[in-house]
Design a protein around this motif. Structure first.
Motif, PDB file in Angstrom:
ATOM      1  N   ASN A   1      20.459   5.466  37.983  1.00 36.36           N
ATOM      2  CA  ASN A   1      20.010   4.970  36.687  1.00 36.36           C
ATOM      3  C   ASN A   1      21.186   4.466  35.857  1.00 36.36           C
ATOM      4  OD1 ASN A   1      17.508   5.757  37.550  1.00 36.36           O
ATOM      5  ND2 ASN A   1      16.989   6.880  35.714  1.00 36.36           N
ATOM      6  N   LYS A   2      22.298   5.178  35.897  1.00 35.36           N
ATOM      7  CA  LYS A   2      23.490   4.732  35.173  1.00 35.36           C
ATOM      8  C   LYS A   2      23.893   3.342  35.654  1.00 35.36           C
ATOM      9  CE  LYS A   2      28.333   5.763  34.267  1.00 35.36           C
ATOM     10  NZ  LYS A   2      29.438   6.706  34.460  1.00 35.36           N
TER      11      LYS A   2
ATOM     12  N   LYS B   1      16.418   3.261  27.495  1.00 37.51           N
ATOM     13  CA  LYS B   1      16.544   2.000  28.240  1.00 37.51           C
ATOM     14  C   LYS B   1      15.334   1.113  27.971  1.00 37.51           C
ATOM     15  CE  LYS B   1      15.556  -0.414  32.207  1.00 37.51           C
ATOM     16  NZ  LYS B   1      14.283  -0.685  32.853  1.00 37.51           N
TER      17      LYS B   1
ATOM     18  N   ARG C   1      15.891   7.131  30.121  1.00 34.19           N
ATOM     19  CA  ARG C   1      14.910   6.120  30.545  1.00 34.19           C
ATOM     20  C   ARG C   1      14.133   5.563  29.355  1.00 34.19           C
ATOM     21  NH1 ARG C   1      13.272   9.959  35.022  1.00 34.19           N
ATOM     22  NH2 ARG C   1      14.448   9.226  36.818  1.00 34.19           N
TER      23      ARG C   1
ATOM     24  N   ASP D   1      16.356  -4.317  37.520  1.00 32.57           N
ATOM     25  CA  ASP D   1      17.470  -3.922  36.663  1.00 32.57           C
ATOM     26  C   ASP D   1      18.810  -4.329  37.282  1.00 32.57           C
ATOM     27  OD1 ASP D   1      15.658  -2.774  34.930  1.00 32.57           O
ATOM     28  OD2 ASP D   1      16.195  -0.704  35.430  1.00 32.57           O
TER      29      ASP D   1
ATOM     30  N   TYR E   1      21.612   0.743  34.136  1.00 31.11           N
ATOM     31  CA  TYR E   1      21.902   0.499  32.716  1.00 31.11           C
ATOM     32  C   TYR E   1      23.166  -0.333  32.563  1.00 31.11           C
ATOM     33  CZ  TYR E   1      18.763   4.577  32.461  1.00 31.11           C
ATOM     34  OH  TYR E   1      17.723   5.465  32.630  1.00 31.11           O
TER      35      TYR E   1
ATOM     36  N   LEU F   1      21.588   0.487  25.415  1.00 28.48           N
ATOM     37  CA  LEU F   1      21.965   0.708  26.815  1.00 28.48           C
ATOM     38  C   LEU F   1      23.193   1.611  26.915  1.00 28.48           C
ATOM     39  CD1 LEU F   1      21.316  -2.841  28.297  1.00 28.48           C
ATOM     40  CD2 LEU F   1      20.094  -0.720  28.892  1.00 28.48           C
TER      41      LEU F   1
ATOM     42  N   ALA G   1      21.970   5.018  26.607  1.00 25.70           N
ATOM     43  CA  ALA G   1      21.335   5.448  27.858  1.00 25.70           C
ATOM     44  C   ALA G   1      22.399   5.810  28.903  1.00 25.70           C
ATOM     45  CB  ALA G   1      20.408   4.356  28.383  1.00 25.70           C
TER      46      ALA G   1
END
Length: 131
Positions: free
Chosen positions: A75-76, A36, A33, A115, A79, A52, A55
């Motif tokens: 989260n992946k 990112k 995070r 995002d 990103y 990125l 990340a």
């Protein structure tokens, strides 16, 4: 520290935590995070994408350490969706699907998460967040 944009201090703190417990998936994801956030501060797309990718790699590491952590998959996907130099939308959708399977409440977050804006018009994304 992350939310107050004190990223250098946040990175120093998480690196200490990871030195003590390198196999902690929550610490690894926290570092992702931070990276990112650093990426989002870059003015050059290539620099941003490089961070990125780091990340993404950290999110993969968190997934390897705790395969049932839906937040890491989510989260992946975020990103991946933020990358400008490559189209990895299919990978992002697959990661989102895994995250939603493990943590269905993340579907609500995805409906508003900026995002994921690059995928917002994609029929597969619309179907996925509606399920």
């Amino acid at each position: 520290l992350i939310s107050s944009d004190r990223l250098d201090e946040a990175m120093e703190t998480i690196d200490k935590a990871l030195k003590a417990t390198p196999e902690n998936p929550f610490a690894v994801l926290t570092k992702a995070r931070i990276v990112k956030q650093q990426a989002m501060q870059q003015s050059e797309d290539a620099d941003r994408d490089k961070l990125l990718e780091q990340a993404i790699s950290m999110a993969d590491q968190a997934i390897d350490l705790k395969p049932d952590m839906g937040e890491a998959f989510y989260n992946k996907a975020c990103y991946l969706a933020l990358l400008t130099q490559t189209d990895r939308k299919e990978e992002a959708l697959k990661s989102l699907e895994s995250g939603f399977h493990l943590a269905p409440e993340l579907r609500q977050s995805a409906r508003q998460d900026s995002d994921l804006d690059a995928m917002r018009e994609d029929p597969a994304f619309i179907s996925l967040i509606a399920s």
